[in-house]
Scaffold this motif. Structure first.
Motif, PDB file in Angstrom:
ATOM      1  N   VAL A   1     -34.900  47.527   8.785  1.00 64.79           N
ATOM      2  CA  VAL A   1     -35.888  47.753   7.733  1.00 64.79           C
ATOM      3  C   VAL A   1     -35.819  46.531   6.832  1.00 64.79           C
ATOM      4  O   VAL A   1     -34.879  46.356   6.065  1.00 64.79           O
ATOM      5  N   GLY A   2     -36.810  45.647   6.962  1.00 61.26           N
ATOM      6  CA  GLY A   2     -36.776  44.385   6.248  1.00 61.26           C
ATOM      7  C   GLY A   2     -36.029  43.328   7.034  1.00 61.26           C
ATOM      8  O   GLY A   2     -35.738  43.490   8.225  1.00 61.26           O
ATOM      9  N   CYS A   3     -35.686  42.226   6.362  1.00 52.14           N
ATOM     10  CA  CYS A   3     -34.993  41.116   7.019  1.00 52.14           C
ATOM     11  C   CYS A   3     -34.408  40.208   5.948  1.00 52.14           C
ATOM     12  O   CYS A   3     -35.037  39.968   4.916  1.00 52.14           O
ATOM     13  N   ARG A   4     -33.214  39.683   6.209  1.00 50.30           N
ATOM     14  CA  ARG A   4     -32.560  38.822   5.222  1.00 50.30           C
ATOM     15  C   ARG A   4     -32.806  37.334   5.474  1.00 50.30           C
ATOM     16  O   ARG A   4     -32.348  36.496   4.695  1.00 50.30           O
ATOM     17  N   GLN A   5     -33.524  36.982   6.548  1.00 50.49           N
ATOM     18  CA  GLN A   5     -33.669  35.572   6.911  1.00 50.49           C
ATOM     19  C   GLN A   5     -34.670  34.825   6.038  1.00 50.49           C
ATOM     20  O   GLN A   5     -34.636  33.600   5.955  1.00 50.49           O
ATOM     21  N   ALA A   6     -35.598  35.542   5.401  1.00 47.89           N
ATOM     22  CA  ALA A   6     -36.489  34.975   4.376  1.00 47.89           C
ATOM     23  C   ALA A   6     -37.373  33.838   4.866  1.00 47.89           C
ATOM     24  O   ALA A   6     -37.664  32.898   4.111  1.00 47.89           O
ATOM     25  N   CYS A   7     -37.820  33.890   6.120  1.00 51.76           N
ATOM     26  CA  CYS A   7     -38.754  32.871   6.614  1.00 51.76           C
ATOM     27  C   CYS A   7     -39.968  32.830   5.687  1.00 51.76           C
ATOM     28  O   CYS A   7     -40.574  33.866   5.393  1.00 51.76           O
TER      29      CYS A   7
ATOM     30  N   THR B   1     -26.672  31.950  13.600  1.00 52.63           N
ATOM     31  CA  THR B   1     -25.455  31.208  13.925  1.00 52.63           C
ATOM     32  C   THR B   1     -25.522  30.754  15.380  1.00 52.63           C
ATOM     33  O   THR B   1     -26.258  31.340  16.186  1.00 52.63           O
ATOM     34  N   PRO B   2     -24.746  29.741  15.755  1.00 56.23           N
ATOM     35  CA  PRO B   2     -24.758  29.301  17.156  1.00 56.23           C
ATOM     36  C   PRO B   2     -24.332  30.378  18.143  1.00 56.23           C
ATOM     37  O   PRO B   2     -24.777  30.370  19.293  1.00 56.23           O
ATOM     38  N   ASP B   3     -23.460  31.307  17.710  1.00 50.07           N
ATOM     39  CA  ASP B   3     -23.004  32.340  18.645  1.00 50.07           C
ATOM     40  C   ASP B   3     -23.943  33.544  18.703  1.00 50.07           C
ATOM     41  O   ASP B   3     -23.654  34.521  19.394  1.00 50.07           O
ATOM     42  N   ALA B   4     -25.070  33.474  18.003  1.00 50.38           N
ATOM     43  CA  ALA B   4     -26.038  34.577  18.058  1.00 50.38           C
ATOM     44  C   ALA B   4     -26.534  34.787  19.482  1.00 50.38           C
ATOM     45  O   ALA B   4     -26.731  35.923  19.931  1.00 50.38           O
ATOM     46  N   PHE B   5     -26.726  33.693  20.213  1.00 52.81           N
ATOM     47  CA  PHE B   5     -27.219  33.802  21.588  1.00 52.81           C
ATOM     48  C   PHE B   5     -26.196  34.496  22.483  1.00 52.81           C
ATOM     49  O   PHE B   5     -26.549  35.335  23.315  1.00 52.81           O
ATOM     50  N   ALA B   6     -24.919  34.143  22.314  1.00 52.96           N
ATOM     51  CA  ALA B   6     -23.869  34.755  23.131  1.00 52.96           C
ATOM     52  C   ALA B   6     -23.767  36.250  22.838  1.00 52.96           C
ATOM     53  O   ALA B   6     -23.562  37.063  23.747  1.00 52.96           O
ATOM     54  N   LYS B   7     -23.906  36.628  21.577  1.00 62.02           N
ATOM     55  CA  LYS B   7     -23.830  38.046  21.217  1.00 62.02           C
ATOM     56  C   LYS B   7     -24.990  38.825  21.828  1.00 62.02           C
ATOM     57  O   LYS B   7     -24.808  39.912  22.379  1.00 62.02           O
ATOM     58  N   LEU B   8     -26.193  38.264  21.740  1.00 63.84           N
ATOM     59  CA  LEU B   8     -27.361  38.949  22.292  1.00 63.84           C
ATOM     60  C   LEU B   8     -27.404  38.865  23.810  1.00 63.84           C
ATOM     61  O   LEU B   8     -28.141  39.621  24.454  1.00 63.84           O
TER      62      LEU B   8
ATOM     63  N   LEU C   1     -37.038  20.183   7.741  1.00 65.88           N
ATOM     64  CA  LEU C   1     -38.222  21.033   7.830  1.00 65.88           C
ATOM     65  C   LEU C   1     -37.843  22.453   8.224  1.00 65.88           C
ATOM     66  O   LEU C   1     -38.403  23.423   7.706  1.00 65.88           O
ATOM     67  N   ARG C   2     -36.876  22.575   9.111  1.00 63.33           N
ATOM     68  CA  ARG C   2     -36.441  23.915   9.512  1.00 63.33           C
ATOM     69  C   ARG C   2     -35.861  24.668   8.312  1.00 63.33           C
ATOM     70  O   ARG C   2     -36.104  25.863   8.126  1.00 63.33           O
ATOM     71  N   LYS C   3     -35.110  23.971   7.494  1.00 66.55           N
ATOM     72  CA  LYS C   3     -34.541  24.572   6.291  1.00 66.55           C
ATOM     73  C   LYS C   3     -35.642  25.001   5.327  1.00 66.55           C
ATOM     74  O   LYS C   3     -35.524  26.018   4.638  1.00 66.55           O
ATOM     75  N   GLN C   4     -36.716  24.249   5.289  1.00 64.98           N
ATOM     76  CA  GLN C   4     -37.851  24.593   4.430  1.00 64.98           C
ATOM     77  C   GLN C   4     -38.530  25.877   4.913  1.00 64.98           C
ATOM     78  O   GLN C   4     -38.909  26.723   4.101  1.00 64.98           O
ATOM     79  N   LEU C   5     -38.661  26.021   6.221  1.00 70.52           N
ATOM     80  CA  LEU C   5     -39.351  27.185   6.779  1.00 70.52           C
ATOM     81  C   LEU C   5     -38.441  28.404   6.890  1.00 70.52           C
ATOM     82  O   LEU C   5     -38.893  29.541   6.742  1.00 70.52           O
ATOM     83  N   VAL C   6     -37.156  28.157   7.173  1.00 74.03           N
ATOM     84  CA  VAL C   6     -36.170  29.244   7.287  1.00 74.03           C
ATOM     85  C   VAL C   6     -35.042  28.933   6.305  1.00 74.03           C
ATOM     86  O   VAL C   6     -34.022  28.348   6.671  1.00 74.03           O
ATOM     87  N   PRO C   7     -35.193  29.305   5.033  1.00 78.25           N
ATOM     88  CA  PRO C   7     -34.252  28.885   3.982  1.00 78.25           C
ATOM     89  C   PRO C   7     -32.813  29.335   4.196  1.00 78.25           C
ATOM     90  O   PRO C   7     -31.894  28.733   3.629  1.00 78.25           O
ATOM     91  N   THR C   8     -32.597  30.370   4.982  1.00 71.74           N
ATOM     92  CA  THR C   8     -31.233  30.864   5.204  1.00 71.74           C
ATOM     93  C   THR C   8     -30.497  30.073   6.281  1.00 71.74           C
ATOM     94  O   THR C   8     -29.333  30.377   6.578  1.00 71.74           O
ATOM     95  N   THR C   9     -31.143  29.069   6.859  1.00 74.18           N
ATOM     96  CA  THR C   9     -30.510  28.257   7.900  1.00 74.18           C
ATOM     97  C   THR C   9     -29.239  27.595   7.366  1.00 74.18           C
ATOM     98  O   THR C   9     -29.263  26.930   6.332  1.00 74.18           O
ATOM     99  N   LYS C  10     -28.126  27.775   8.085  1.00 73.81           N
ATOM    100  CA  LYS C  10     -26.842  27.201   7.671  1.00 73.81           C
ATOM    101  C   LYS C  10     -26.311  26.172   8.667  1.00 73.81           C
ATOM    102  O   LYS C  10     -25.348  25.469   8.368  1.00 73.81           O
ATOM    103  N   TYR C  11     -26.919  26.109   9.844  1.00 76.06           N
ATOM    104  CA  TYR C  11     -26.433  25.210  10.884  1.00 76.06           C
ATOM    105  C   TYR C  11     -27.536  24.239  11.278  1.00 76.06           C
ATOM    106  O   TYR C  11     -28.727  24.532  11.142  1.00 76.06           O
TER     107      TYR C  11
END
Length: 390
Positions: A141-147, A231-238, A256-266
């Motif tokens: 319900v919702g999303c924390r990624q804030a695209c 995170t980089p391990d998101a793919f392995a988990k899924l 640019l990726r950080k601008q579009l997806v502000p929660t990007t850490k990697y």
């Protein structure tokens, strides 16, 4: 008393103590470990039970099979005796259909009400040329990624959905398809509300339910899980899920990726390395990867952006047996007055086609432009939300 006698006496005392604690005391007070634990008073949902587990609850495999035949067709079965019904939830106990909206192109958006009064949206997309429908389901319900281009991202994260709540969306979609004579559902995509990588266990369990031959009986290639890859391990988990993986890339340049997806850490390189590692662990039959790019006019739709994407894809293309498919998504207006999205625009068809042409001709990539569906009722990609817009 010598040391040996002391040791024997100590061992005897320990044995007596252990017997009293583990056997005599529990038995006297009805706590013997052999005594079955009382069953939970919380009703179980058949949607999260395997066929064998449901067979035990209903008192027979035939009853469980009949139950799942009903779920697959969008029917609410009668769950055995009254006592069994008290132990098992029905799909309407997990989620109820609160509202239904049909767009001019036949796309149908379902608003489902959860027991805690929160709501999620599910979208049924008919494809007449393919004679089938796709259902887009939510994982949170919702999303924390804030695209910044996505209406769901403006909600924030309210909570995760359980496996039951995820697969109940498919049940309700099947029910609507059956009652309205829509085209049959053949594909399920985790592209609704939420980020699947932030709710991995429930998403994996839901994918297993969807592809279990005794439950929803879909093939894994008909189920797609899309992640922004926090995170980089998101793919392995899924990767535990029996499904096709999709990566919501949107931009390959870090700033640019950080601008579009502000929660990007990697960095995008770090995230790509995680994907490469996961694809290499997959069998060659499961090495397809879908890269999704939401195109925004004059922001990430230039030929230079296309060139950078081609270069970015080279380590993926180099993996033996991999097939990279790029899905271009022209931005759907989310109709807000504040934030970056208030200034966003959909690219012209000419710019979108030029971007696609470069990827195909110069990058030798398979590339498709997603047909916009349901945008007149805010049912298109990026437009889902269960909160008022601002």
């Amino acid at each position: 008393m010598n040391k040996q006698k002391k040791r024997v006496m100590l061992n005897s005392l320990l044995c007596i103590f252990a017997w009293n604690v583990c056997i005599a005391f529990p038995f006297a007070f009805g706590l013997n470990s052999a005594t079955p634990r009382p069953s939970s008073t919380t009703p179980l949902s058949p949607l999260s039970l395997t066929l064998d587990e449901l067979s035990l609850q209903l008192g027979g495999k035939g009853r469980a099979q009949a139950c799942w035949e009903a779920y697959r067709s969008g029917t609410d079965p009668i769950l055995g005796t009254e006592a069994q019904q008290r132990l098992l939830q029905r799909p309407p106990d997990v989620a109820t259909l609160h509202h239904q909206t049909t767009c001019h192109d036949g796309t149908t958006k379902l608003l489902l009400q959860l027991p805690d009064n929160l709501q999620v949206e599910t979208v049924i997309i008919p494809w007449p040329e393919r004679q089938r429908s796709t259902v887009c389901i939510s994982s949170q319900v919702g999303c924390r990624q804030a695209c910044t281009f996505c209406l769901t991202g403006r909600m924030g994260l309210l909570r995760n959905l359980s496996c039951d709540e995820i697969v109940s969306q498919v049940y309700w979609a099947q029910r609507v398809v059956k009652t309205t004579a829509m085209l049959p559902i053949e594909n399920v995509v985790f592209m609704g509300l939420g980020e699947p990588a932030d709710n991995v266990d429930a998403v994996v369990a839901a994918a297993e339910c969807l592809t279990d031959p005794h439950r929803f009986a879909m093939t894994p290639r008909r189920v797609t899980i899309s992640t922004v890859a926090p995170t980089p391990d998101a793919f392995a988990k899924l990767n535990r899920a029996p499904a096709v993986l999709a990566w919501s890339v949107h931009a390959t340049r870090d700033a640019l990726r950080k601008q579009l997806v502000p929660t990007t850490k990697y960095s995008m390189t770090e995230l790509r390395e995680g994907l490469v590692s996961t694809l290499e662990q997959r069998s060659k039959r499961r090495r397809n990867i879908l890269l999704e790019i939401t195109l925004l006019d004059q922001i990430n739709d230039s030929i230079e952006d296309a060139q950078h994407l081609v270069e970015f894809c080279q380590p993926l293309v180099a993996i033996p047996g991999v097939r990279v498919i790029v899905n271009l998504i022209p931005w759907n207006d989310i109709q807000v007055q504040t934030g970056a999205a208030a200034q966003y625009r959909k690219p012209s068809p000419e710019r979108i086609e030029a971007f696609q042409h470069y990827l195909i001709q110069q990058g030798n990539l398979r590339c498709f432009i997603r047909t916009t569906r349901g945008d007149d009722e805010l049912a298109a990609c990026g437009q889902l939300s269960t909160r008022n817009r601002s």
